[in-house]
Motif scaffolding. Structure first.
Motif, PDB file in Angstrom:
ATOM      1  N   SER A   3       0.852  -1.194   0.000  1.00  9.23           N
ATOM      2  CA  SER A   3       0.000   0.000   0.000  1.00  9.23           C
ATOM      3  C   SER A   3       0.884   1.238   0.000  1.00  9.23           C
ATOM      4  O   SER A   3       2.003   1.220   0.507  1.00  9.23           O
ATOM      5  N   TYR A   4       0.352   2.312  -0.583  1.00  3.93           N
ATOM      6  CA  TYR A   4       1.095   3.557  -0.751  1.00  3.93           C
ATOM      7  C   TYR A   4       0.221   4.751  -0.388  1.00  3.93           C
ATOM      8  O   TYR A   4      -0.994   4.712  -0.528  1.00  3.93           O
ATOM      9  N   GLU A   5       0.861   5.813   0.053  1.00  3.20           N
ATOM     10  CA  GLU A   5       0.207   7.107   0.234  1.00  3.20           C
ATOM     11  C   GLU A   5       0.686   7.990  -0.905  1.00  3.20           C
ATOM     12  O   GLU A   5       1.883   8.187  -1.086  1.00  3.20           O
ATOM     13  N   THR A  17      -4.526  13.898  -1.123  1.00  2.15           N
ATOM     14  CA  THR A  17      -3.848  12.698  -0.645  1.00  2.15           C
ATOM     15  C   THR A  17      -4.719  11.483  -0.946  1.00  2.15           C
ATOM     16  O   THR A  17      -5.943  11.533  -0.768  1.00  2.15           O
ATOM     17  N   LYS A  19      -4.850   6.981  -0.667  1.00  2.00           N
ATOM     18  CA  LYS A  19      -4.307   5.698  -0.192  1.00  2.00           C
ATOM     19  C   LYS A  19      -4.580   4.691  -1.301  1.00  2.00           C
ATOM     20  O   LYS A  19      -5.727   4.558  -1.743  1.00  2.00           O
ATOM     21  N   PHE A  50       4.660   7.608  -1.000  1.00  6.29           N
ATOM     22  CA  PHE A  50       5.331   7.012   0.151  1.00  6.29           C
ATOM     23  C   PHE A  50       4.941   5.550   0.280  1.00  6.29           C
ATOM     24  O   PHE A  50       3.763   5.215   0.147  1.00  6.29           O
ATOM     25  N   GLU A  51       5.924   4.698   0.579  1.00  6.84           N
ATOM     26  CA  GLU A  51       5.628   3.314   0.926  1.00  6.84           C
ATOM     27  C   GLU A  51       4.994   3.294   2.304  1.00  6.84           C
ATOM     28  O   GLU A  51       5.360   4.079   3.171  1.00  6.84           O
ATOM     29  N   GLN A  52       4.061   2.401   2.538  1.00  4.18           N
ATOM     30  CA  GLN A  52       3.384   2.307   3.823  1.00  4.18           C
ATOM     31  C   GLN A  52       3.839   1.097   4.633  1.00  4.18           C
ATOM     32  O   GLN A  52       3.153   0.670   5.538  1.00  4.18           O
ATOM     33  N   ASP A  53       5.020   0.569   4.320  1.00  4.43           N
ATOM     34  CA  ASP A  53       5.495  -0.632   5.014  1.00  4.43           C
ATOM     35  C   ASP A  53       6.476  -0.325   6.133  1.00  4.43           C
ATOM     36  O   ASP A  53       7.165  -1.205   6.612  1.00  4.43           O
ATOM     37  N   ARG A  56       9.069   4.107   4.674  1.00  4.44           N
ATOM     38  CA  ARG A  56       8.741   5.497   4.314  1.00  4.44           C
ATOM     39  C   ARG A  56       9.660   6.063   3.238  1.00  4.44           C
ATOM     40  O   ARG A  56      10.031   7.223   3.272  1.00  4.44           O
TER      41      ARG A  56
END
Length: 83
Positions: A3-5, A17, A19, A50-53, A56
């Motif tokens: 998942s990404y922001e 923004t 998701k 941004f990576e959500q894992d 960041r």
């Protein structure tokens, strides 16, 4: 799938923004904006992903396509006169 922001930025300010779940950051930017994208150079309007894992990491892209102008109606056509 990761998942990404996804942030859309204009003149240094985040304006939208999203998701997104996508296989890559590039695809996340494309899915979130529904536009063609490319790597960023120095554009005023751009996209940060941004990576959500937990890592960041940030990725920067920009739009590679131009928004299509709205079609003109017959009422918007310039007036012409014949002689």
């Amino acid at each position: 799938m990761p998942s990404y922001e996804v942030e859309e930025i204009f003149a240094g300010q985040v304006v939208v923004t999203h998701k997104v779940v996508a296989p890559t950051p590039f695809r996340a930017a494309k899915l979130a904006t529904n536009r063609e994208i490319t790597l960023r150079a120095a554009e005023v309007r751009w996209i940060r992903v941004f990576e959500q894992d937990g890592r960041r990491r940030a990725y920067e892209y920009t739009f590679s396509d131009r928004p299509q102008p709205a079609p003109m109606s017959s009422l918007d056509s310039p007036i012409t006169r014949s002689r």
